[in-house]
Design a protein around this motif. Structure first.
Motif, short mmCIF file in Angstrom:
data_model
loop_
_atom_site.label_atom_id
_atom_site.label_comp_id
_atom_site.label_asym_id
_atom_site.label_seq_id
_atom_site.Cartn_x
_atom_site.Cartn_y
_atom_site.Cartn_z
N TYR A 85 0.68 -1.08 -0.06
CA TYR A 85 0.18 -0.08 -0.13
C TYR A 85 0.93 1.10 -0.02
N GLY A 86 1.82 1.24 0.82
CA GLY A 86 2.87 2.61 0.98
C GLY A 86 3.60 2.84 -0.28
N SER A 87 3.76 1.81 -1.19
CA SER A 87 4.49 2.00 -2.25
C SER A 87 4.04 3.05 -3.31
N TYR A 88 2.60 3.07 -3.35
CA TYR A 88 2.03 3.96 -4.38
C TYR A 88 1.20 4.92 -3.41
N ASN A 89 1.08 4.98 -2.27
CA ASN A 89 0.03 5.76 -1.65
C ASN A 89 0.75 7.01 -0.56
N TYR A 90 2.18 6.78 -0.29
CA TYR A 90 2.55 7.60 0.72
C TYR A 90 2.58 9.20 0.09
N LYS A 91 2.03 10.02 1.33
CA LYS A 91 1.99 11.47 1.02
C LYS A 91 3.23 12.06 0.27
N CYS A 92 2.98 12.82 -0.58
CA CYS A 92 4.16 13.45 -1.23
C CYS A 92 3.75 14.68 -2.00
N ILE A 93 4.78 15.59 -2.24
CA ILE A 93 4.68 16.73 -2.98
C ILE A 93 4.57 16.46 -4.48
N SER A 94 3.66 17.08 -5.12
CA SER A 94 3.47 16.70 -6.66
C SER A 94 4.74 17.42 -7.20
N LYS A 95 5.06 17.00 -8.54
CA LYS A 95 6.26 17.55 -9.31
C LYS A 95 5.79 19.06 -9.37
N GLU A 96 4.71 19.33 -9.79
CA GLU A 96 4.51 20.73 -10.01
C GLU A 96 4.45 21.66 -8.86
N ASP A 97 4.13 21.20 -7.85
CA ASP A 97 4.51 22.21 -6.72
C ASP A 97 5.64 22.26 -5.72
N ILE A 98 6.78 21.40 -6.57
CA ILE A 98 8.11 21.50 -5.76
C ILE A 98 8.76 22.90 -5.48
N GLY A 99 8.61 23.47 -6.58
CA GLY A 99 9.35 25.04 -6.47
C GLY A 99 8.65 25.71 -5.44
N LYS A 100 7.38 25.59 -4.97
CA LYS A 100 6.97 26.37 -3.80
C LYS A 100 7.41 25.86 -2.56
N TYR A 101 8.04 24.66 -2.38
CA TYR A 101 8.65 24.31 -1.24
C TYR A 101 10.22 24.50 -1.14
N LEU A 102 10.88 24.75 -2.21
CA LEU A 102 12.37 24.76 -2.24
C LEU A 102 12.88 26.09 -1.22
N TYR A 103 13.93 25.43 -0.42
CA TYR A 103 14.57 26.44 0.50
C TYR A 103 15.86 26.95 -0.17
N MET A 104 15.79 27.96 -0.92
CA MET A 104 16.45 28.80 -1.74
C MET A 104 17.57 29.61 -1.14
N TYR A 105 18.75 29.33 -0.65
CA TYR A 105 19.48 29.65 0.20
C TYR A 105 20.91 29.60 -0.27
N LEU A 106 21.59 30.37 -0.68
CA LEU A 106 23.18 30.16 -1.09
C LEU A 106 24.09 30.45 -0.01
N ASN A 107 25.13 29.68 0.18
CA ASN A 107 26.33 29.89 1.12
C ASN A 107 26.78 31.41 0.68
N PRO A 108 26.89 32.42 1.77
CA PRO A 108 27.45 33.78 1.30
C PRO A 108 28.77 33.74 0.86
N LYS A 109 29.56 32.63 0.98
CA LYS A 109 31.10 32.41 0.48
C LYS A 109 30.92 32.52 -1.18
N VAL A 110 29.89 31.99 -1.52
CA VAL A 110 29.91 31.73 -3.04
C VAL A 110 29.92 33.35 -3.61
N VAL A 111 30.36 33.60 -4.61
CA VAL A 111 30.33 34.93 -5.33
C VAL A 111 29.54 34.89 -6.74
N LYS A 112 28.54 35.41 -6.74
CA LYS A 112 27.71 35.41 -7.92
C LYS A 112 28.55 36.46 -9.11
#
Length: 320
Positions: free
Chosen positions: A32-59
């Motif tokens: 049952y779990g293989s197909y029915n565990y709760k998950c984020i849809s591929k379309e909604d992943i962008g809403k959940y991303l934690y978009m933070y960059l290490n400040p040592k990286v120079v853009k």
């Protein structure tokens, strides 16, 4: 005597039926779990991303932002060859286990924390494989191998605490806690933290690509450095095999955090064959007694810690 014999047979039969029933229920739950565990849809992943960059990286102003939607929305298949990834490895762009893409500006940084002892053959496979996998995703990352350098029972929780502390010192905002024997199979499996803790290895071949239970966070887990601090890291009391991951899951839920996952086809992993460490017979007792506020990052005890730079990873050696 006949009555007593019948009663004994009845008890044995009842026990057998109970055991068989439990096995059947477990198999049903696994299927049952293989197909029915709760998950984020591929379309909604962008809403959940934690978009933070290490400040040592120079853009760089002349480069565009790296596009991660093209990673997690791609159509893919499980076509990663372990042998090819190990034999056809080019270390270009990797310095002390760290990589920054050249053709775009990364939008996130992750520290890969790999706890380790006496599994050189697996490490020799894992390191080139994961570098090839991650470089394609255009993220900034660094691999830390945290080795327990003594003969005592393995203490994964303590090693993760030590590794997380070093990654925080180097200003990494996201931690990926990674078993050395697990390899991701889906190229769409973006290695990134979400706004809540994220279990990456939800579909593992060892479990027939089934999620056994909701609270499973072992294998590969991503969470922000700040969340790791809030949880006071892992308990340092679990040695041997088992218990520390489930206790950490309890900490997550006790802090009203949610365990998030990508869809099953994006969360597929294969496990390298290895001999299991001795089982911790005290794990259930420890889980009932451990208090997060009193045991974790704030109560680490070890004899020594050393940090050394290697071309493909940074080694943190711990003597407990």
């Amino acid at each position: 005597m006949l009555g007593l014999y019948s009663i004994k047979n009845l008890r044995i039969s009842t026990c057998v039926l109970i055991v068989l029933g439990c096995i059947a229920v477990l198999q049903l739950l696994l299927l049952y779990g293989s197909y029915n565990y709760k998950c984020i849809s591929k379309e909604d992943i962008g809403k959940y991303l934690y978009m933070y960059l290490n400040p040592k990286v120079v853009k760089r102003l002349d480069k565009p932002a790296c596009d991660y939607e093209m990673v997690y929305k791609q159509v893919h298949k499980d076509d990663w060859s372990i042998i090819e990834q190990s034999n056809q490895f080019d270390p270009s762009g990797i310095v002390n286990g760290s990589f920054v893409p050249e053709d775009c500006n990364p939008q996130l940084s992750i520290a890969i924390l790999v706890t380790y002892r006496n599994r050189q053959s697996q490490l020799d496979i894992f390191i080139p494989f994961i570098h090839n996998f991650l470089r394609r995703q255009k993220i900034h990352y660094k691999i830390f191998v945290i080795e327990q350098h003594d003969a005592k029972l393995f203490n994964k929780g303590l090693l993760y605490n030590v590794g997380a502390r070093q990654a925080a010192r180097e200003l990494f905002p996201c931690l990926v806690l990674h078993d050395v024997d697990l390899l991701p199979l889906s190229a769409a499996n973006l290695y990134a933290c979400l706004l809540q803790p994220r279990h990456l290895s939800a579909s593992l071949d060892k479990f027939r690509f089934v999620l056994p239970y909701y609270g499973l966070v072992g294998g590969v887990l991503a969470l922000t450095t700040e969340h790791f601090r809030q949880l006071n890291g892992f308990s340092n009391k679990f040695t041997g095999w088992g218990g520390e991951d489930d206790e950490f899951a309890a900490r997550i839920m006790d802090h009203n955090l949610e365990i998030l996952r990508f869809p099953p086809d994006m969360s597929r992993y294969t496990m390298l064959v290895h001999q299991q460490a001795p089982v911790n017979g005290q794990r259930f007792r420890l889980m009932s007694e451990t208090v997060a506020a009193q045991d974790g990052l704030n109560s680490m005890h070890y004899r020594s810690v050393s940090v050394s730079q290697h071309p493909l990873f940074t080694l943190i050696r711990v003597v407990t």
